[in-house]
Design a protein around this motif. Structure first.
Motif, PDB file in Angstrom:
ATOM      1  N   ARG A  31      -3.384 -11.385  54.694  1.00  0.00           N
ATOM      2  CA  ARG A  31      -4.387 -12.653  53.765  1.00  0.00           C
ATOM      3  C   ARG A  31      -5.364 -12.728  54.697  1.00  0.00           C
ATOM      4  O   ARG A  31      -6.301 -13.076  54.629  1.00  0.00           O
ATOM      5  N   HIS A  44     -14.307  -7.934  49.445  1.00  0.00           N
ATOM      6  CA  HIS A  44     -13.407  -7.675  49.180  1.00  0.00           C
ATOM      7  C   HIS A  44     -12.830  -7.512  47.247  1.00  0.00           C
ATOM      8  O   HIS A  44     -13.363  -7.973  46.733  1.00  0.00           O
ATOM      9  N   LEU A  59      -3.606 -11.362  40.406  1.00  0.00           N
ATOM     10  CA  LEU A  59      -4.843 -11.802  40.683  1.00  0.00           C
ATOM     11  C   LEU A  59      -4.753 -13.740  40.468  1.00  0.00           C
ATOM     12  O   LEU A  59      -5.176 -13.637  41.865  1.00  0.00           O
ATOM     13  N   LEU A  62      -2.695 -14.573  43.318  1.00  0.00           N
ATOM     14  CA  LEU A  62      -2.776 -14.498  44.721  1.00  0.00           C
ATOM     15  C   LEU A  62      -4.301 -15.851  44.825  1.00  0.00           C
ATOM     16  O   LEU A  62      -4.885 -15.738  45.827  1.00  0.00           O
ATOM     17  N   TYR A  64      -7.305 -14.914  43.314  1.00  0.00           N
ATOM     18  CA  TYR A  64      -7.930 -13.982  44.222  1.00  0.00           C
ATOM     19  C   TYR A  64      -9.330 -14.365  42.656  1.00  0.00           C
ATOM     20  O   TYR A  64      -9.064 -13.977  41.449  1.00  0.00           O
ATOM     21  N   ASP A  65     -10.827 -14.168  42.761  1.00  0.00           N
ATOM     22  CA  ASP A  65     -11.140 -14.827  42.232  1.00  0.00           C
ATOM     23  C   ASP A  65     -12.811 -13.808  42.267  1.00  0.00           C
ATOM     24  O   ASP A  65     -13.714 -14.142  41.165  1.00  0.00           O
TER      25      ASP A  65
END
Length: 270
Positions: A31, A44, A59, A62, A64-65
């Motif tokens: 990370r 990414h 996602l 995490l 993650y967007d």
């Protein structure tokens, strides 16, 4: 660390066996390395064989967007907006023909399929061995049920052939009709002809104004080969399939030993 710009504008990572450790988590070290690379100007993109419904919870966990390429390249998904941007479906008539040709060659197959859409169900037929996962599957015993709604892919298993042998014979038998990929243990997939992770990644990269020459890619399975062919630099994990290692520019540590971080830290420091 140096303040020189990061040498790649795009980092593309596979999910299972690559970004994720075997317990489906991402290490703090990985990370931190990804955060440092993105702070240095890189984007990414996660590129996975999993369809959106089987990827979304990971996602979200995490945080993650960004964009994710799902379903072996069939879907470009905006994780932050929970929105499907593009989706490619399998021609069901062609898929049915392909399956009948494979079965004529090697006998009955066990089948599963991934339905299209944000909430597309995974249908599982009699005899298909499902890996344990957090998401439910929908069993079916009437073959007509398989074809009753749009699909992204069909999964095949054979009682007597291992994954590599099954993928090889299927490709030789129906490779002019559909694409066949081995995406993991027990996961051989029938996809639309010409579809690959490279297709989806190129679409997602274009949305960010980025190109193949800007890209470093990480993966572990034969379904990552097209992505390595597209990207400027392909890095195989130590745990990767031999077919992927054969075409990689570099081999790093395993997914359990922060292989992505090892490479990114080196690039950030050099």
């Amino acid at each position: 660390m140096s303040t020189a710009p990061f040498p790649y504008k795009l980092i593309a990572t596979d999910l299972d066996g690559t970004l994720l450790r075997d317990d489906d988590t991402v290490s703090e070290r990985t990370r931190d390395a990804l955060a440092a690379a993105t702070a240095a100007g890189a984007a990414h993109i996660i590129v996975t064989g999993r369809a959106v419904p089987w990827t979304r919870h990971i996602l979200d966990d995490l945080g993650y967007d960004g964009l994710a390429v799902c379903g072996q390249g069939a879907q470009v998904y905006h994780a932050g907006e929970h929105r499907l941007l593009t989706s490619v479906t399998l021609d069901r008539q062609l898929a049915g023909l392909a399956l009948s040709k494979i079965e004529a060659e090697i006998g009955p197959l066990a089948l599963a399929a991934s339905r299209d859409g944000l909430d597309g169900e995974v249908l599982v037929g009699v005899g298909y061995r499902v890996q344990e996962g957090p998401l439910p599957v929908v069993p079916f015993d009437d073959p007509a049920e398989l074809w009753s709604a749009p699909l992204n892919k069909v999964y095949i298993q054979h009682p007597g052939l291992d994954d590599d042998a099954l993928a090889k014979v299927a490709r030789a038998t129906v490779g002019s009709l559909v694409d066949v990929v081995m995406a993991g243990a027990g996961v051989v997939e029938i996809l639309p002809l010409g579809l690959s992770k490279a297709t989806g990644l190129s679409l997602a990269a274009r949305r960010l104004g980025l190109r193949a020459s800007d890209t470093i890619a990480f993966g572990d399975m034969p379904n990552d080969i097209p992505m390595f062919g597209w990207a400027a630099h392909g890095v195989a994990m130590a745990n990767a399939h031999d077919e992927l290692k054969a075409v990689a520019h570099e081999i790093t540590a395993s997914n359990e030993h922060d292989g992505i971080a090892v490479v990114l830290e080196h690039l950030l420091a050099s």
